[in-house]
Motif scaffolding. Sequence first.
Motif, PDB file in Angstrom:
ATOM      1  N   ILE A 190     -14.580   9.180 -40.664  1.00  0.00           N
ATOM      2  CA  ILE A 190     -14.238  10.552 -40.351  1.00  0.00           C
ATOM      3  C   ILE A 190     -12.889  11.124 -40.762  1.00  0.00           C
ATOM      4  N   THR A 191     -11.942  10.349 -40.689  1.00  0.00           N
ATOM      5  CA  THR A 191     -10.488  10.710 -41.099  1.00  0.00           C
ATOM      6  C   THR A 191     -10.418  10.506 -42.552  1.00  0.00           C
ATOM      7  N   SER A 192     -11.158   9.564 -43.177  1.00  0.00           N
ATOM      8  CA  SER A 192     -10.912   9.505 -44.492  1.00  0.00           C
ATOM      9  C   SER A 192     -11.351  10.902 -45.420  1.00  0.00           C
ATOM     10  N   GLY A 193     -12.137  11.706 -45.035  1.00  0.00           N
ATOM     11  CA  GLY A 193     -12.673  12.840 -45.699  1.00  0.00           C
ATOM     12  C   GLY A 193     -12.000  14.017 -45.309  1.00  0.00           C
ATOM     13  N   ALA A 194     -10.874  13.850 -44.344  1.00  0.00           N
ATOM     14  CA  ALA A 194     -10.246  14.890 -43.914  1.00  0.00           C
ATOM     15  C   ALA A 194      -9.029  15.170 -44.721  1.00  0.00           C
ATOM     16  N   GLY A 195      -8.622  16.336 -45.034  1.00  0.00           N
ATOM     17  CA  GLY A 195      -7.449  16.770 -45.824  1.00  0.00           C
ATOM     18  C   GLY A 195      -5.985  16.461 -45.117  1.00  0.00           C
ATOM     19  N   SER A 196      -6.210  16.990 -43.857  1.00  0.00           N
ATOM     20  CA  SER A 196      -4.941  16.773 -43.056  1.00  0.00           C
ATOM     21  C   SER A 196      -5.281  16.366 -41.670  1.00  0.00           C
ATOM     22  N   VAL A 197      -4.695  15.466 -40.962  1.00  0.00           N
ATOM     23  CA  VAL A 197      -4.718  15.061 -39.592  1.00  0.00           C
ATOM     24  C   VAL A 197      -3.376  15.265 -38.714  1.00  0.00           C
ATOM     25  N   LEU A 198      -3.531  16.076 -37.804  1.00  0.00           N
ATOM     26  CA  LEU A 198      -2.694  16.205 -36.870  1.00  0.00           C
ATOM     27  C   LEU A 198      -2.739  15.572 -35.679  1.00  0.00           C
ATOM     28  N   PHE A 199      -1.878  14.656 -35.140  1.00  0.00           N
ATOM     29  CA  PHE A 199      -2.121  13.992 -33.885  1.00  0.00           C
ATOM     30  C   PHE A 199      -1.230  14.445 -32.798  1.00  0.00           C
ATOM     31  N   ILE A 200      -1.781  14.903 -31.727  1.00  0.00           N
ATOM     32  CA  ILE A 200      -0.872  15.476 -30.394  1.00  0.00           C
ATOM     33  C   ILE A 200      -0.828  14.170 -29.392  1.00  0.00           C
ATOM     34  N   SER A 201       0.271  13.637 -29.120  1.00  0.00           N
ATOM     35  CA  SER A 201       0.390  12.776 -28.165  1.00  0.00           C
ATOM     36  C   SER A 201       1.249  12.967 -27.067  1.00  0.00           C
ATOM     37  N   GLY A 202       0.737  12.794 -25.790  1.00  0.00           N
ATOM     38  CA  GLY A 202       1.430  13.198 -24.481  1.00  0.00           C
ATOM     39  C   GLY A 202       0.374  12.910 -23.360  1.00  0.00           C
ATOM     40  N   GLU A 203       0.935  13.209 -22.225  1.00  0.00           N
ATOM     41  CA  GLU A 203       0.217  13.423 -21.159  1.00  0.00           C
ATOM     42  C   GLU A 203      -0.490  14.667 -21.111  1.00  0.00           C
ATOM     43  N   ALA A 204      -1.578  14.417 -20.291  1.00  0.00           N
ATOM     44  CA  ALA A 204      -2.638  15.881 -19.958  1.00  0.00           C
ATOM     45  C   ALA A 204      -1.922  16.716 -19.178  1.00  0.00           C
ATOM     46  N   SER A 205      -2.006  17.774 -19.593  1.00  0.00           N
ATOM     47  CA  SER A 205      -1.356  19.334 -18.673  1.00  0.00           C
ATOM     48  C   SER A 205       0.142  19.250 -18.974  1.00  0.00           C
ATOM     49  N   ASP A 206       0.875  18.093 -19.601  1.00  0.00           N
ATOM     50  CA  ASP A 206       2.059  18.191 -19.740  1.00  0.00           C
ATOM     51  C   ASP A 206       2.490  19.341 -20.796  1.00  0.00           C
ATOM     52  N   PRO A 207       3.744  20.138 -20.460  1.00  0.00           N
ATOM     53  CA  PRO A 207       4.157  20.989 -21.496  1.00  0.00           C
ATOM     54  C   PRO A 207       4.778  20.459 -22.546  1.00  0.00           C
ATOM     55  N   ALA A 208       5.339  19.154 -22.467  1.00  0.00           N
ATOM     56  CA  ALA A 208       6.050  18.639 -23.723  1.00  0.00           C
ATOM     57  C   ALA A 208       5.339  17.801 -24.314  1.00  0.00           C
ATOM     58  N   VAL A 209       5.019  17.904 -25.419  1.00  0.00           N
ATOM     59  CA  VAL A 209       3.970  16.809 -26.476  1.00  0.00           C
ATOM     60  C   VAL A 209       4.789  16.596 -27.677  1.00  0.00           C
ATOM     61  N   THR A 210       4.192  15.794 -28.324  1.00  0.00           N
ATOM     62  CA  THR A 210       4.698  15.191 -29.835  1.00  0.00           C
ATOM     63  C   THR A 210       3.559  15.610 -30.751  1.00  0.00           C
ATOM     64  N   LEU A 211       3.966  16.302 -31.846  1.00  0.00           N
ATOM     65  CA  LEU A 211       2.983  16.310 -33.018  1.00  0.00           C
ATOM     66  C   LEU A 211       3.260  15.362 -34.070  1.00  0.00           C
ATOM     67  N   HIS A 212       2.503  14.712 -34.493  1.00  0.00           N
ATOM     68  CA  HIS A 212       2.549  13.659 -35.556  1.00  0.00           C
ATOM     69  C   HIS A 212       1.822  14.037 -36.678  1.00  0.00           C
ATOM     70  N   HIS A 213       1.977  13.977 -37.931  1.00  0.00           N
ATOM     71  CA  HIS A 213       1.208  14.352 -39.157  1.00  0.00           C
ATOM     72  C   HIS A 213       0.794  12.978 -39.868  1.00  0.00           C
ATOM     73  N   LEU A 214      -0.389  12.589 -39.369  1.00  0.00           N
ATOM     74  CA  LEU A 214      -1.141  11.386 -39.980  1.00  0.00           C
ATOM     75  C   LEU A 214      -1.437  11.096 -41.350  1.00  0.00           C
ATOM     76  N   LYS A 215      -1.831  12.400 -41.628  1.00  0.00           N
ATOM     77  CA  LYS A 215      -2.502  12.474 -42.983  1.00  0.00           C
ATOM     78  C   LYS A 215      -1.905  13.784 -43.811  1.00  0.00           C
ATOM     79  N   THR A 216      -1.380  13.608 -44.842  1.00  0.00           N
ATOM     80  CA  THR A 216      -0.605  14.750 -45.373  1.00  0.00           C
ATOM     81  C   THR A 216      -1.270  15.300 -46.776  1.00  0.00           C
ATOM     82  N   PRO A 217      -1.607  16.479 -46.913  1.00  0.00           N
ATOM     83  CA  PRO A 217      -1.844  16.932 -48.109  1.00  0.00           C
ATOM     84  C   PRO A 217      -0.376  17.135 -48.996  1.00  0.00           C
TER      85      PRO A 217
END
Length: 511
Positions: free
Chosen positions: A382-409
């Motif tokens: 599923i991810t192998s065929g994706a061009g770019s993968v953005l992963f958002i980590s954090g708690e549900a409904s939390d206004p502060a989260v972190t965006l990670h770029h796991l697969k980069t063009p």
Amino acid sequence: MPKGTAQPPEMPSHQAAGPVSPTDMTVQPPHDAEAERAVLGACMHGPDVIDEVRAMLDAGDFYRPHHETIWRALLALRGEDKPTDPIAVSDLLTRQGDINRVGGIVYVHQLYGAPPSASHAAYYADIVRRAAALRRLREHGFRTVQRTQEPGADPDEIRSAIETDIGTERERALASGCGRLSRYLVDGWRFVTETGADKEPLWGTREKTAWASGESLMIVGAPGVGKTTLAHQVILARIGLQESVLDMPVAPSKRVLYLAMDRPQQIARAMARRIGVKDEAILRERLAVWQGPLPATLDKEPDLLSDLAAAHQADTIVIDSLKDAVSTLVDDALAVAFQNARMRALRNGVEVMELHHQRKSPAEAARDQRPALDRVYGSTWITSGAGSVLFISGEASDPAVTLHHLKTPTGEIGPLQLIHDHVHGTTTVDPALDPVTILRAAPGGLSVRDLAIAQTGAANPDRAAVEKARRALDSLVKAGLATKADGIAGGTGGGQQARYHASARHIAAVC
């Protein structure tokens, strides 16, 4: 065709409906005259269209004889590098003595306006190709029936004849260059220079691309961390209601098709935070929304994404969410089938965004905040065929989260500390951990390690964090927003690390 249109006498455009006797030769064979007209009209719009279509069709694929004649005229003009517009086509057909047989000059000019969109010529050509293949299969079937009814028919001889027919058809397709093995074939130079490798990104910059043209974007995260909120901002930017998302530019599209399969009412409420009455015209014209399940899963019908985009004249399709589009995501075979559907859409010029979930439950995710591709739910394909993968980590409904770029063009984006405004449906980058903000606040400059410590909060950041900090600082130097003072090689007691300082341009820009 409008009343009074010039057109050669011909039977109805489409094949007859209802059950057909296998020996009834009076029933019209499979064909689509409208698609044939659309192909010919599209090809008159430019030589590039002809080059694309002739890799898919042979002259014999046209059911109407006058359409085949016009197609041969187009090929002849293209072969001589001459114009292929209606005037040039009519002139050639007149000189050949064929103009009246094809319906006259008026009919040739009417073909020019027949296709709804010249850019969809390949789609129309595929309709013609499939109808031609069905006609040939029909003819093989009729011959087989006739052979079985002959006195003294030998089943072995009939079987051998069928195999010969199949082999002949395969050779015909390969020899003509319009078979499935050559339909998308290009030479090496065209592959490198004309297949979109140098296109501007859909979201981001060439140096740091969040979504590359011709490659899918996947946004992953646990429920409630803001995947839909972020996706909606990108979609609204694509249809022209804003220019950037997370301080990165978004390229406009013609029309977006949103597949709202996962809780469409919640999706509607979330999007309503960002729009008003003033946006009605754009939303009606440039955004189409499919509500609920698809007619079939994408692993069962790999052409469904392309067909949906074509049916709704969309150049961008958003899947919300991936679990609702595939029978199961953990099966490798079905994941490959989905990748096939994804690539068919991309190959047909449809940009794809996918919303997806992480592997672990929210409770488990709270204990393991490690961002990695293996935390994305489902098969690795599923991810192998994706061009770019953005992963958002954090708690549900939390206004502060972190965006990670796991697969980069191209270059890696972030990690970015994001702030969601749940009332207004917007997302911004928290400046406290932004490299440019940290650099501007350090009068004596920063080393790579200094930035890694500031971003991670760890006294001894790991190698990955240090390398990310190095890339971030070097990109600022490349952009002219920072300068670099090289360090001194170590000896006894060690050396000095390179230090980065905010450039005068950077200081002036923020002041």
